[in-house]
Design a protein around this motif. Structure first.
Motif, PDB file in Angstrom:
ATOM      1  N   SER A 193       0.844  -1.207   0.000  1.00 14.27           N
ATOM      2  CA  SER A 193       0.000   0.000   0.000  1.00 14.27           C
ATOM      3  C   SER A 193       0.870   1.245   0.000  1.00 14.27           C
ATOM      4  CB  SER A 193      -0.916   0.005   1.235  1.00 14.27           C
ATOM      5  OG  SER A 193      -1.648  -1.194   1.340  1.00 14.27           O
ATOM      6  N   PHE A 194       1.917   1.238   0.825  1.00 17.96           N
ATOM      7  CA  PHE A 194       2.857   2.346   0.908  1.00 17.96           C
ATOM      8  C   PHE A 194       4.248   1.794   1.215  1.00 17.96           C
ATOM      9  CE2 PHE A 194      -1.277   4.065   2.097  1.00 17.96           C
ATOM     10  CZ  PHE A 194      -1.362   5.183   1.275  1.00 17.96           C
ATOM     11  N   LEU A 195       5.282   2.552   0.831  1.00 14.90           N
ATOM     12  CA  LEU A 195       6.667   2.165   1.088  1.00 14.90           C
ATOM     13  C   LEU A 195       7.377   3.362   1.706  1.00 14.90           C
ATOM     14  CD1 LEU A 195       5.808   1.270  -2.115  1.00 14.90           C
ATOM     15  CD2 LEU A 195       7.734  -0.253  -1.676  1.00 14.90           C
ATOM     16  N   ILE A 196       8.258   3.093   2.684  1.00 17.39           N
ATOM     17  CA  ILE A 196       8.924   4.176   3.418  1.00 17.39           C
ATOM     18  C   ILE A 196      10.431   4.059   3.226  1.00 17.39           C
ATOM     19  CG2 ILE A 196       8.995   5.430   5.589  1.00 17.39           C
ATOM     20  CD1 ILE A 196       6.141   4.695   4.658  1.00 17.39           C
ATOM     21  N   VAL A 247       7.191   8.862   2.247  1.00 10.80           N
ATOM     22  CA  VAL A 247       6.165   7.833   2.103  1.00 10.80           C
ATOM     23  C   VAL A 247       5.792   7.723   0.620  1.00 10.80           C
ATOM     24  CG1 VAL A 247       3.838   7.114   2.767  1.00 10.80           C
ATOM     25  CG2 VAL A 247       5.285   8.358   4.407  1.00 10.80           C
ATOM     26  N   TYR A 248       6.147   6.604  -0.007  1.00  8.89           N
ATOM     27  CA  TYR A 248       5.860   6.382  -1.418  1.00  8.89           C
ATOM     28  C   TYR A 248       4.514   5.677  -1.558  1.00  8.89           C
ATOM     29  CZ  TYR A 248      10.606   7.784  -2.525  1.00  8.89           C
ATOM     30  OH  TYR A 248      11.757   8.511  -2.662  1.00  8.89           O
ATOM     31  N   GLU A 249       3.662   6.247  -2.377  1.00 12.16           N
ATOM     32  CA  GLU A 249       2.352   5.660  -2.609  1.00 12.16           C
ATOM     33  C   GLU A 249       2.485   4.419  -3.483  1.00 12.16           C
ATOM     34  OE1 GLU A 249      -2.008   7.055  -4.371  1.00 12.16           O
ATOM     35  OE2 GLU A 249      -0.160   7.990  -5.123  1.00 12.16           O
ATOM     36  N   GLY A 250       2.052   3.261  -2.961  1.00 11.87           N
ATOM     37  CA  GLY A 250       2.027   2.040  -3.737  1.00 11.87           C
ATOM     38  C   GLY A 250       0.626   1.859  -4.308  1.00 11.87           C
ATOM     39  N   ARG A 251      -0.105   0.906  -3.739  1.00 12.22           N
ATOM     40  CA  ARG A 251      -1.496   0.736  -4.173  1.00 12.22           C
ATOM     41  C   ARG A 251      -2.425   1.727  -3.477  1.00 12.22           C
ATOM     42  NH1 ARG A 251      -2.673  -5.471  -6.004  1.00 12.22           N
ATOM     43  NH2 ARG A 251      -0.544  -5.965  -6.655  1.00 12.22           N
ATOM     44  N   GLY A 252      -1.899   2.406  -2.482  1.00 14.22           N
ATOM     45  CA  GLY A 252      -2.662   3.470  -1.857  1.00 14.22           C
ATOM     46  C   GLY A 252      -3.757   2.983  -0.930  1.00 14.22           C
ATOM     47  N   LEU A 253      -4.719   3.861  -0.709  1.00 11.25           N
ATOM     48  CA  LEU A 253      -5.756   3.623   0.286  1.00 11.25           C
ATOM     49  C   LEU A 253      -6.921   2.785  -0.231  1.00 11.25           C
ATOM     50  CD1 LEU A 253      -5.958   7.217   1.855  1.00 11.25           C
ATOM     51  CD2 LEU A 253      -4.840   5.202   2.842  1.00 11.25           C
ATOM     52  N   SER A 254      -7.151   2.786  -1.532  1.00 10.25           N
ATOM     53  CA  SER A 254      -8.385   2.192  -2.053  1.00 10.25           C
ATOM     54  C   SER A 254      -8.204   0.846  -2.726  1.00 10.25           C
ATOM     55  CB  SER A 254      -9.045   3.157  -3.057  1.00 10.25           C
ATOM     56  OG  SER A 254      -9.342   4.392  -2.425  1.00 10.25           O
ATOM     57  N   ARG A 255      -7.015   0.578  -3.314  1.00  5.42           N
ATOM     58  CA  ARG A 255      -6.817  -0.662  -4.066  1.00  5.42           C
ATOM     59  C   ARG A 255      -6.194  -1.737  -3.173  1.00  5.42           C
ATOM     60  NH1 ARG A 255      -3.326  -0.639  -8.112  1.00  5.42           N
ATOM     61  NH2 ARG A 255      -2.259   1.296  -7.600  1.00  5.42           N
ATOM     62  N   VAL A 281       2.287  -1.853   4.720  1.00  6.38           N
ATOM     63  CA  VAL A 281       3.252  -0.745   4.704  1.00  6.38           C
ATOM     64  C   VAL A 281       4.653  -1.325   4.823  1.00  6.38           C
ATOM     65  CG1 VAL A 281       4.075   1.308   5.917  1.00  6.38           C
ATOM     66  CG2 VAL A 281       1.615   0.922   5.645  1.00  6.38           C
ATOM     67  N   CYS A 282       5.493  -1.073   3.834  1.00  7.37           N
ATOM     68  CA  CYS A 282       6.841  -1.650   3.790  1.00  7.37           C
ATOM     69  C   CYS A 282       7.896  -0.596   4.097  1.00  7.37           C
ATOM     70  CB  CYS A 282       7.105  -2.258   2.419  1.00  7.37           C
ATOM     71  SG  CYS A 282       8.752  -2.986   2.262  1.00  7.37           S
ATOM     72  N   ALA A 331       2.522   7.127   7.824  1.00 10.28           N
ATOM     73  CA  ALA A 331       1.738   6.262   6.941  1.00 10.28           C
ATOM     74  C   ALA A 331       0.640   5.537   7.717  1.00 10.28           C
ATOM     75  CB  ALA A 331       2.655   5.261   6.242  1.00 10.28           C
ATOM     76  N   ILE A 332       0.965   5.068   8.909  1.00  4.51           N
ATOM     77  CA  ILE A 332      -0.032   4.393   9.751  1.00  4.51           C
ATOM     78  C   ILE A 332      -1.181   5.341  10.064  1.00  4.51           C
ATOM     79  CG2 ILE A 332      -0.442   3.390  12.033  1.00  4.51           C
ATOM     80  CD1 ILE A 332       2.561   2.449  11.887  1.00  4.51           C
TER      81      ILE A 332
END
Length: 250
Positions: free
Chosen positions: A70-73, A79-87, A104-105, A127-128
């Protein structure tokens, strides 16, 4: 939160339809991850390239529809947006686990760099909170190993998660002695600790100057430069007049 969107880090388009699968219910909470492979720290201007590399590995190597998290740090706290909040993510182990929690990685490895930096922990905390306030995450917090047979996210990150993911304690800089403006002026501007400019006439006899001594020297040099520019402007005006005469004669 220092969020880096997919567009900003240069993400590839995710594959549809799987990459567009939304969560079907609110998330219980957030699961933390690490890379599980060797990782070495790098300058921040190289972090986006690494996230792109990770996305390519997940899509081309694992056959996933997108980067799994979902996110990568990164270690610098971004905080890098991966699949984000919805996917729905694909990093927690199976569809049920992916549906249950955000993923969250933190970019640390099982070897090389194995402990997160303070900036990284701060970013992970961001991110949390983001997943809880902007997404649909509950208060549960744990690691990939909760409910799945893995050592992820490593002992350091897992222990931090079980402590509630507290923000790192910042060290307050020691305060120097209070000084009046006059004391500060004497301590800094009147201190004999600066080599005199070699162009100064007094450099040989007085090789060390007070900081305040540079002010009149700078003023004098500025005036000399301005005088030279004025003379140059006069010469240019004369040359232009001569050129005009030559043109008329031609």
């Amino acid at each position: 939160m220092r969020l880096v969107t997919r567009a900003q880090w240069g993400a590839r388009a995710y594959r549809t339809p799987n990459g567009a699968t939304p969560y079907s219910r609110p998330r219980r909470g957030v699961k933390l991850h690490y890379l599980g492979t060797a990782y070495s720290d790098r300058p921040h201007d190289q972090c986006a390239a690494y996230v792109r590399q990770l996305q390519a590995q997940h899509m081309d190597g694992n056959g996933w529809s997108d980067v799994g998290y979902s996110f990568l740090i990164c270690t610098h706290g971004y905080v890098y947006e991966g699949r984000g909040l919805s996917r729905r993510n694909s990093a927690n182990g199976n569809t049920s686990l992916n549906e249950q929690d955000y993923a969250v990685c933190l970019l640390v490895g099982s070897s090389g760099l194995t402990k997160p930096t303070d900036a990284q922990l701060d970013g992970a905390r961001d991110a949390i909170d983001y997943c809880r306030t902007k997404g649909a995450a509950g208060t549960w917090l744990g690691g990939h190993r909760d409910g799945y047979a893995t050592t992820c996210p490593g002992d350091a990150i897992y222990a931090w998660a079980k402590q509630g993911a507290p923000r790192p304690k910042t060290t307050t800089p020691e305060k120097g002695p209070d000084m009046t403006d006059e004391q500060l002026f004497k301590a800094v501007w009147k201190r004999d600790a600066i080599p005199a400019p070699s162009t100064s006439k007094t450099a040989k006899t007085n090789p060390t100057w007070k900081a305040e001594s540079f002010l009149p020297e700078t003023y004098d040099q500025t005036n000399r430069i301005l005088d030279a520019l004025r003379e140059m402007a006069k010469d240019i005006a004369i040359l232009r007049a001569e050129v005009a005469k030559l043109k008329m004669g031609a």
